[in-house]
Design a protein around this motif. Structure first.
Motif, PDB file in Angstrom:
ATOM      1  N   PRO A  15       0.813  -1.223   0.000  1.00 19.63           N
ATOM      2  CA  PRO A  15       0.000   0.000   0.000  1.00 19.63           C
ATOM      3  C   PRO A  15       0.848   1.276   0.000  1.00 19.63           C
ATOM      4  O   PRO A  15       0.442   2.276  -0.595  1.00 19.63           O
ATOM      5  CB  PRO A  15      -0.855  -0.113   1.265  1.00 19.63           C
ATOM      6  N   MET A  16       2.003   1.260   0.647  1.00 20.70           N
ATOM      7  CA  MET A  16       2.855   2.457   0.642  1.00 20.70           C
ATOM      8  C   MET A  16       3.241   2.828  -0.780  1.00 20.70           C
ATOM      9  O   MET A  16       3.143   4.000  -1.178  1.00 20.70           O
ATOM     10  CB  MET A  16       4.109   2.232   1.497  1.00 20.70           C
ATOM     11  N   LEU A  20       2.189   6.274  -3.087  1.00 21.22           N
ATOM     12  CA  LEU A  20       3.158   7.105  -3.804  1.00 21.22           C
ATOM     13  C   LEU A  20       2.775   7.228  -5.276  1.00 21.22           C
ATOM     14  O   LEU A  20       2.858   8.307  -5.869  1.00 21.22           O
ATOM     15  CB  LEU A  20       4.565   6.540  -3.648  1.00 21.22           C
ATOM     16  N   ARG A  21       2.327   6.132  -5.863  1.00 27.89           N
ATOM     17  CA  ARG A  21       1.891   6.155  -7.261  1.00 27.89           C
ATOM     18  C   ARG A  21       0.638   7.018  -7.411  1.00 27.89           C
ATOM     19  O   ARG A  21       0.517   7.814  -8.340  1.00 27.89           O
ATOM     20  CB  ARG A  21       1.634   4.722  -7.744  1.00 27.89           C
ATOM     21  N   ALA A  22      -0.306   6.887  -6.466  1.00 28.28           N
ATOM     22  CA  ALA A  22      -1.545   7.670  -6.515  1.00 28.28           C
ATOM     23  C   ALA A  22      -1.270   9.167  -6.383  1.00 28.28           C
ATOM     24  O   ALA A  22      -2.027   9.983  -6.907  1.00 28.28           O
ATOM     25  CB  ALA A  22      -2.506   7.206  -5.419  1.00 28.28           C
ATOM     26  N   ALA A  23      -0.169   9.503  -5.712  1.00 31.46           N
ATOM     27  CA  ALA A  23       0.212  10.914  -5.559  1.00 31.46           C
ATOM     28  C   ALA A  23       0.878  11.458  -6.821  1.00 31.46           C
ATOM     29  O   ALA A  23       1.246  12.629  -6.863  1.00 31.46           O
ATOM     30  CB  ALA A  23       1.143  11.072  -4.356  1.00 31.46           C
ATOM     31  N   ALA A  42      -0.053  -3.908 -12.338  1.00 35.13           N
ATOM     32  CA  ALA A  42      -1.340  -3.950 -13.022  1.00 35.13           C
ATOM     33  C   ALA A  42      -2.387  -3.125 -12.279  1.00 35.13           C
ATOM     34  O   ALA A  42      -3.191  -2.414 -12.886  1.00 35.13           O
ATOM     35  CB  ALA A  42      -1.809  -5.396 -13.175  1.00 35.13           C
ATOM     36  N   GLN A  43      -2.367  -3.194 -10.961  1.00 33.13           N
ATOM     37  CA  GLN A  43      -3.352  -2.480 -10.149  1.00 33.13           C
ATOM     38  C   GLN A  43      -3.100  -0.980 -10.128  1.00 33.13           C
ATOM     39  O   GLN A  43      -4.034  -0.188 -10.170  1.00 33.13           O
ATOM     40  CB  GLN A  43      -3.342  -3.021  -8.714  1.00 33.13           C
ATOM     41  N   HIS A  44      -1.832  -0.576 -10.050  1.00 40.38           N
ATOM     42  CA  HIS A  44      -1.501   0.832  -9.832  1.00 40.38           C
ATOM     43  C   HIS A  44      -0.958   1.556 -11.058  1.00 40.38           C
ATOM     44  O   HIS A  44      -0.747   2.773 -11.009  1.00 40.38           O
ATOM     45  CB  HIS A  44      -0.505   0.957  -8.677  1.00 40.38           C
TER      46      HIS A  44
END
Length: 104
Positions: A15-16, A20-23, A42-44
């Motif tokens: 999740p960490m 970071l990817r979502a940011a 694949a998810q992120h």
């Protein structure tokens, strides 16, 4: 945004790295279990690498979140370790609970 490598996709690391990817950071992950790294990518929408060295190449920051002293040594040192791939001026951040000796 920064180019990051994240080493270790366990209970905390997965999740960490995702946050970071979502940011908006460019994140490449490495995990000993390649299938887990592939699933994260694949998810992120990030990338995964076959070795810590390959993940670290060209990154501004390399972050590690692995299990213990031996695991940290395995992903950081040696010819395929993160240090071998890090560019000058890159910053290494360790989130692992390790001994003070290994940290030094």
């Amino acid at each position: 945004m920064a180019k990051l490598a994240f080493l270790g996709l366990g209970v905390m690391g997965y999740p960490m790295a995702g946050h970071l990817r979502a940011a908006g950071h460019d994140v490449t992950v490495y995990n000993r279990t390649t299938a887990k790294a592939e699933a994260w990518a694949a998810q992120h929408g990030g990338a995964f690498a076959a070795t810590p060295r390959a993940a670290a190449e060209g990154c501004d920051f390399v972050l590690a979140c692995v299990g213990n002293d031996d695991d940290l040594r395995a992903v950081v040192t040696g010819p395929d370790g993160a240090l071998a791939g890090m560019k000058p001026g890159a910053i290494f951040v360790d989130h692992t609970t390790v001994s003070a000796t290994v940290t030094r």
